[in-house]
Design a protein around this motif. Sequence first.
Motif, PDB file in Angstrom:
ATOM      1  N   ALA A   1       0.842  -1.214   0.000  1.00  0.00           N
ATOM      2  CA  ALA A   1       0.000   0.000   0.000  1.00  0.00           C
ATOM      3  C   ALA A   1       0.867   1.249   0.000  1.00  0.00           C
ATOM      4  CB  ALA A   1      -0.915  -0.015   1.222  1.00  0.00           C
TER       5      ALA A   1
ATOM      6  N   TYR B   1       2.625   1.642  -3.390  1.00  0.00           N
ATOM      7  CA  TYR B   1       1.662   1.925  -4.464  1.00  0.00           C
ATOM      8  C   TYR B   1       1.194   3.385  -4.394  1.00  0.00           C
ATOM      9  CZ  TYR B   1      -1.988   0.721  -7.851  1.00  0.00           C
ATOM     10  OH  TYR B   1      -2.781   0.642  -8.980  1.00  0.00           O
ATOM     11  N   GLU B   2       1.006   3.842  -3.185  1.00  0.00           N
ATOM     12  CA  GLU B   2       0.572   5.218  -2.919  1.00  0.00           C
ATOM     13  C   GLU B   2       1.534   6.211  -3.580  1.00  0.00           C
ATOM     14  OE1 GLU B   2      -2.091   5.796  -0.967  1.00  0.00           O
ATOM     15  OE2 GLU B   2      -1.919   7.976  -0.901  1.00  0.00           O
TER      16      GLU B   2
ATOM     17  N   GLU C   1       3.726   5.358  -5.959  1.00  0.00           N
ATOM     18  CA  GLU C   1       4.157   4.803  -7.253  1.00  0.00           C
ATOM     19  C   GLU C   1       5.634   4.412  -7.221  1.00  0.00           C
ATOM     20  OE1 GLU C   1       1.571   6.729 -10.783  1.00  0.00           O
ATOM     21  OE2 GLU C   1       3.414   5.701 -11.356  1.00  0.00           O
TER      22      GLU C   1
ATOM     23  N   LYS D   1      -5.912  -7.843  -2.934  1.00  0.00           N
ATOM     24  CA  LYS D   1      -5.011  -6.799  -3.470  1.00  0.00           C
ATOM     25  C   LYS D   1      -5.254  -6.567  -4.963  1.00  0.00           C
ATOM     26  CE  LYS D   1      -1.050  -9.957  -3.953  1.00  0.00           C
ATOM     27  NZ  LYS D   1      -1.627 -11.123  -3.243  1.00  0.00           N
TER      28      LYS D   1
ATOM     29  N   LYS E   1      -8.001  -4.168  -5.372  1.00  0.00           N
ATOM     30  CA  LYS E   1      -7.729  -2.823  -4.839  1.00  0.00           C
ATOM     31  C   LYS E   1      -6.705  -2.077  -5.686  1.00  0.00           C
ATOM     32  CE  LYS E   1      -7.226  -0.627  -0.333  1.00  0.00           C
ATOM     33  NZ  LYS E   1      -7.351  -0.921   1.120  1.00  0.00           N
ATOM     34  N   TYR E   2      -5.713  -2.817  -6.200  1.00  0.00           N
ATOM     35  CA  TYR E   2      -4.622  -2.176  -6.940  1.00  0.00           C
ATOM     36  C   TYR E   2      -4.516  -2.775  -8.335  1.00  0.00           C
ATOM     37  CZ  TYR E   2      -3.212  -1.431  -2.034  1.00  0.00           C
ATOM     38  OH  TYR E   2      -3.192  -1.129  -0.698  1.00  0.00           O
TER      39      TYR E   2
ATOM     40  N   PRO F   1       3.295  -3.810  -9.036  1.00  0.00           N
ATOM     41  CA  PRO F   1       2.298  -2.867  -9.556  1.00  0.00           C
ATOM     42  C   PRO F   1       2.431  -2.760 -11.074  1.00  0.00           C
ATOM     43  CG  PRO F   1       3.454  -1.935  -7.672  1.00  0.00           C
ATOM     44  CD  PRO F   1       4.219  -3.155  -8.070  1.00  0.00           C
TER      45      PRO F   1
END
Length: 267
Positions: A54, A57-58, A60, A73, A76-77, A254
Amino acid sequence: SKDGSIGDQLSYTITGIDAGAGIMAATEEAIEEYGLEGYTLQTSSSAAMTAALAAAYEKEEAIVVTGWTPHWKFAKYDLKYLEDPKGVFGASESIHTIARIGLDADHPSAYEVLDNFYWDQADMGEIMVAVNEGADPVDAAADWVANNQDKVSQWTDGVAHVDGDKLTLTFVAWDSEIASTHMIGKVLEDIGYDVELVSLEAAGMWTAVATGSADALVAAWLPGTHAVYYEDYKEDFIDLGVNLEGAGIGLVVPAYMDITSIEDLNN
Ligand SMILES: C[SH](C)CC(=O)O
């Protein structure tokens, strides 16, 4: 690439989970097989891994985690599995229900329900997402059971109720197994069992059922992920078969990372 090598961006770290998880052994093997120079696999927990995911990802930022399906996950992503051309992480996995020897004689109703238990990724996902959004697993499981009596009744129809017999289920605190174990525990409570859920490391979870100190687990990832445990204990448990199909493990990044294969980690 823009900020030095992929390894530099990742600090040569693969963000893992609890040490005993099969995916961790598979990842150590991948580091070997793909010659991932300088990489280390960070041991932590399922919760710590998703917190690290998290945070990255927030912002990048680059991250590679030990990932598995089904898992919230992916809802969510925007994530992707790295291709595994050497097949280190195996093909599709199924999650099995494992019972202790003697459970059928001691608790025939529980044995029958556990033997009947079978659901799909969408079912598990509903509970996982609710828990990820803040619900207590007990409540999320109870809601799912209340809303899915058509499916639950396929497992329990005709099964004799009991009056408070004690039952112990073991699991590991992986999001998927938190969901499945709380759910089947609630189903067993609804037919009269006094159910205790015991969260352990993977080895402890298997050992408890193999030694009979626990009654069952619904968290066996086979044929590959838990092969070591399955082989260690194969005479000492009853494999009640598949409760969920189409599962899988691998290295997950990601979608914003411009790599597609485990081999690219060496770039
Ligand atoms: C983390 S997956 C749910 C299972 C495993 O790797 O042992």
